[in-house]
Design an enzyme around this catalytic site. Structure first.
Site: not given
Ligand code: ADP
Ligand code: MG
Length: 320
Positions: A17, A220, A282
């Site tokens: 995003g 996604k 992810k």
């Molecule tokens: P996107 O829009 O790329 O799907 P998200 O916000 O859904 O992004 O996911 C990415 C976020 O996951 C990072 O910004 C971070 O804050 C969070 N996150 C949660 N757990 C972890 C982890 N173990 N290591 C790194 N980031 C993490």
């Molecule tokens: Mg996300």
């Protein structure tokens, strides 16, 4: 079929995003195009280095904007069903990325074209998530409005952590990418393809074996993993807000990870290192990809894609 149906190496790059909306003050359409361009620079560099790239992207906030417009104009115009919001945003975001890539290709003398495939993704109409919808979408409402929608429009509604009421929809698992042959064919002809935007438009097969759109949202990251598998991509990149994945993220003993095996990934999921709704899906998507024939995945942020491909940053996840 050969492992690589096109001679070049193929990578699926799932952009998060933040590649479209950097923050709440920069969310107009021109802002989104500017943001897309920044990520597209790194995609163009990958292409210059010989990768064939398939881009996927999220659409959560953009769907939210359409629903809000729909809501505000209800006295005059029809509602936009959720599957249609998916199609609208695939087109609009696809346009942002196509134009950014066009401009970036031109600057770099890359003789390529980007093309967006409006993508339907089949889900199982008996997916358990349809019985317990839990993915919040659209604006917050007061309880009365929520109850009215529940009664008149058949919405599922939930109170969201004391912040108000919201519509919730199912988040079924993606089963099959309907336009897969078109996507494969475009890649093998050298096009840079943008597909499964927002996780794809969720469709189910009805009793007549026809496809119909459903009011649901596909994750996604899961849909991108399915796409990577379907086209037998050599690499699955998840481009997000963090340079690396961490253990004990934002806690004492935080440890950034350079490499993870499938086994370790499973173990750390079980230990609860990856937050639900952000890093969780992810890692789960990567696990699924590797379990179904995928070779390697990379999680990093857009500005570090080049370095991560050289192995100097990012988190690489491999089968062993
Ligand atoms: P996107 O829009 O790329 O799907 P998200 O916000 O859904 O992004 O996911 C990415 C976020 O996951 C990072 O910004 C971070 O804050 C969070 N996150 C949660 N757990 C972890 C982890 N173990 N290591 C790194 N980031 C993490
Ligand atoms: Mg996300």
């Amino acid at each position: 079929m050969a492992k690589n149906f096109s001679k070049k190496r193929v990578a699926v790059v799932a952009v998060g995003g933040n590649s479209l909306i950097t923050d709440a003050r920069h969310q107009t359409v021109p802002d989104q195009i500017r943001a897309a361009r920044k990520t597209c620079v790194h995609i163009a560099v990958m292409i210059q280095k010989g990768w064939d790239v398939v881009v996927t992207h999220g659409n959560g906030p953009q769907v939210g904007f359409i629903l809000r417009r729909s809501e505000l104009s209800r006295h005059e115009l029809h509602d936009v069903p959720l599957d249609s919001c998916g199609a609208d945003t695939q087109g609009a975001i696809g346009y942002d990325i196509q134009q950014s890539l066009y401009n970036e290709f031109r600057l770099r003398g890359i003789a390529k074209q980007a093309v967006t495939v409006v993508t339907q993704v089949l889900v199982d109409r008996n997916d358990p998530s349809f019985k317990k919808p839990s993915k919040p979408i659209g604006s917050f409402m007061d309880e009365q409005t929520a109850r009215d929608h529940q009664k008149n429009d058949g919405w599922d509604v939930l109170e969201d952590a004391g912040r108000g009421w919201r519509r919730v929809v199912a988040s079924p698992l993606p089963k099959e990418i309907i336009e897969r042959d078109a996507i494969k064919s475009l890649i093998s002809q050298g096009f840079t393809v943008i597909a499964v935007g927002g996780g794809g438009i969720p469709v189910v097969e009805n009793d007549q074996h026809e496809l119909v759109g459903v009011a649901a949202v596909i994750d996604k990251d899961y849909a991108s993993a399915l796409l990577a598998n379907t086209i037998q991509a050599d690499l699955f990149i998840i481009s997000t807000t963090v340079e690396k994945v961490a253990l004990n993220y934002n806690k004492a003993g935080q440890q950034w990870l350079d490499h993870l095996t499938l086994e370790q990934a499973r173990q750390y999921v079980a230990e609860g290192h990856f937050a639900k709704g952000s890093m969780g899906p992810k890692i789960e998507a990567v696990i699924w990809y590797l379990e179904h024939g995928g070779r390697q995945a990379l999680i990093t942020n857009p500005e570090n894609i080049e370095k991560a491909l050289e192995g100097t940053t990012g988190t690489r996840i491999t089968r062993d």
